[in-house]
Design an enzyme around this catalytic site. Sequence first.
Site, PDB file in Angstrom:
ATOM      1  N   LYS A   1      -9.759   2.414  -2.461  1.00 30.49           N
ATOM      2  CA  LYS A   1      -9.942   1.789  -1.143  1.00 30.49           C
ATOM      3  C   LYS A   1     -11.361   2.012  -0.615  1.00 30.49           C
ATOM      4  O   LYS A   1     -11.812   3.152  -0.491  1.00 30.49           O
ATOM      5  CB  LYS A   1      -8.900   2.372  -0.192  1.00 30.49           C
ATOM      6  CG  LYS A   1      -8.823   1.738   1.185  1.00 30.49           C
ATOM      7  CD  LYS A   1      -7.623   2.321   1.926  1.00 30.49           C
ATOM      8  CE  LYS A   1      -7.419   1.723   3.302  1.00 30.49           C
ATOM      9  NZ  LYS A   1      -6.172   2.241   3.936  1.00 30.49           N
TER      10      LYS A   1
ATOM     11  N   CYS B   1      -5.918  -2.899   2.182  1.00 27.15           N
ATOM     12  CA  CYS B   1      -5.600  -2.765   3.609  1.00 27.15           C
ATOM     13  C   CYS B   1      -6.790  -2.988   4.542  1.00 27.15           C
ATOM     14  O   CYS B   1      -7.179  -4.112   4.797  1.00 27.15           O
ATOM     15  CB  CYS B   1      -4.959  -1.395   3.860  1.00 27.15           C
ATOM     16  SG  CYS B   1      -4.120  -1.305   5.481  1.00 27.15           S
TER      17      CYS B   1
ATOM     18  N   GLU C   1       0.831  -1.201   0.000  1.00 33.81           N
ATOM     19  CA  GLU C   1       0.000   0.000   0.000  1.00 33.81           C
ATOM     20  C   GLU C   1       0.872   1.261   0.000  1.00 33.81           C
ATOM     21  O   GLU C   1       1.810   1.381   0.775  1.00 33.81           O
ATOM     22  CB  GLU C   1      -0.917   0.002   1.226  1.00 33.81           C
ATOM     23  CG  GLU C   1      -1.895   1.165   1.250  1.00 33.81           C
ATOM     24  CD  GLU C   1      -2.760   1.186   2.503  1.00 33.81           C
ATOM     25  OE1 GLU C   1      -3.820   1.821   2.474  1.00 33.81           O
ATOM     26  OE2 GLU C   1      -2.360   0.569   3.517  1.00 33.81           O
TER      27      GLU C   1
END
Length: 414
Positions: A218, A255, A143
């Site tokens: 995300k 994540c 990330e």
Amino acid sequence: MEKSTQNGAVKEEQPKSSGDASVCGYDSLHHLLKDNLKPHHYQEVNRLLTGLNCGKPLDTIVLPESATDLSVQHGFDLQAYSFHAEKELLREPRIVRVGLIQNSIALPTTAHFADQKKALFEKVKPIIDAAGSSGVNILCLQEAWMMPFAFCTREKRWCEFAEPVDGESTQFLQSFALKYNMVIISPILERDMNHGEVIWNTVVVIGNHGNIIGKHRKNHIPRVGDFNESTYYIEGNTGHPVFETQFGKIGINICYGRHHPLNWLAFGLNGAEIVFNPSATVGELSEPMWSIEARNGAIANSYFVAAINRVGTETFPNAFTSGDGKPAHADFGHFYGSSYVAAPDASCTPSLSRNRDGLLVTDMDLNLCRQVKDKWGFRMTARYELYEETLANYMKPDFEPQIIGDPLLHKKSS
């Protein structure tokens, strides 16, 4: 560990944390166990920790000397394993070679931003070359690989690292994708030039011909401890796309999305065969969860999961606080690496180092995805219509939980 006291009682002595971020001097828990258990004990412990693939421990892969030479020269951990599927009569094996890169930053966060980015490019280059010379088909970086993970500081100057989807980092990686015929997943801090230059946490999927296949933003933004990332970007607006590549159908669960089971589910419903989880997370916050969540995603959704975490401690020039009562501090803590791959049959690779850069190479026979679906029947035994009804009711302002109380629960005793 035990230590005798003066009166003869035995007192347990707590292990001290290692200053080099190792596990009691070892790169990883697996290395610690292997070196300190009797072989037959380690075999059984390893069976429980990493499972069995088609009834057997994972095979290791011998990589070319060019890759191993690069790992020695540049000091990064290099491991390689192979997942098998049962031989089928009507389908040939569908083997794809996947690579994961974890790395620390290359320069202090006080260095000029342009120098930091350039140094990161130079640092990952030999690791990418090792992946390419090893025949990796799909490569994923960690990330926000092209910058320090500054999202704890809430200082806006770090936004300078943001770049368009077709910006400097993508252009740097496109040449490797073309050179090695390799799909590359590049998580960046994106500046959306078409929508007022707003910022997103984004992955760019670069095709093996050097083209940009697409992007995903995300879905879930943490607001826990130092990870208050909403200062920089908000929840993504790209849904749960699955990218069909020459080497398989891939999704990217960025994540914090790994903490949300429905996020994993949605990529599976859209047909993913491999889901990548590029992350940045520290030991004090999430390490006990790390070895569980990617495996659970793989098992529950009958696909492979590749979990990548950055490594090292990143110290920033100005101290910051988290709103949790802790004193001001200048770092997140230690990013513990430990990248690994999990298969739908509950087997997984050992993890990469906890304190060093690394490249994990894994062969996957994607036929295993359907074989596990056929065996367990999760898609047939799921009750999506019930979940749909519950979620639809939950979203109503007048929702009431479906609780049936014991009528005698609050009755006073006579």
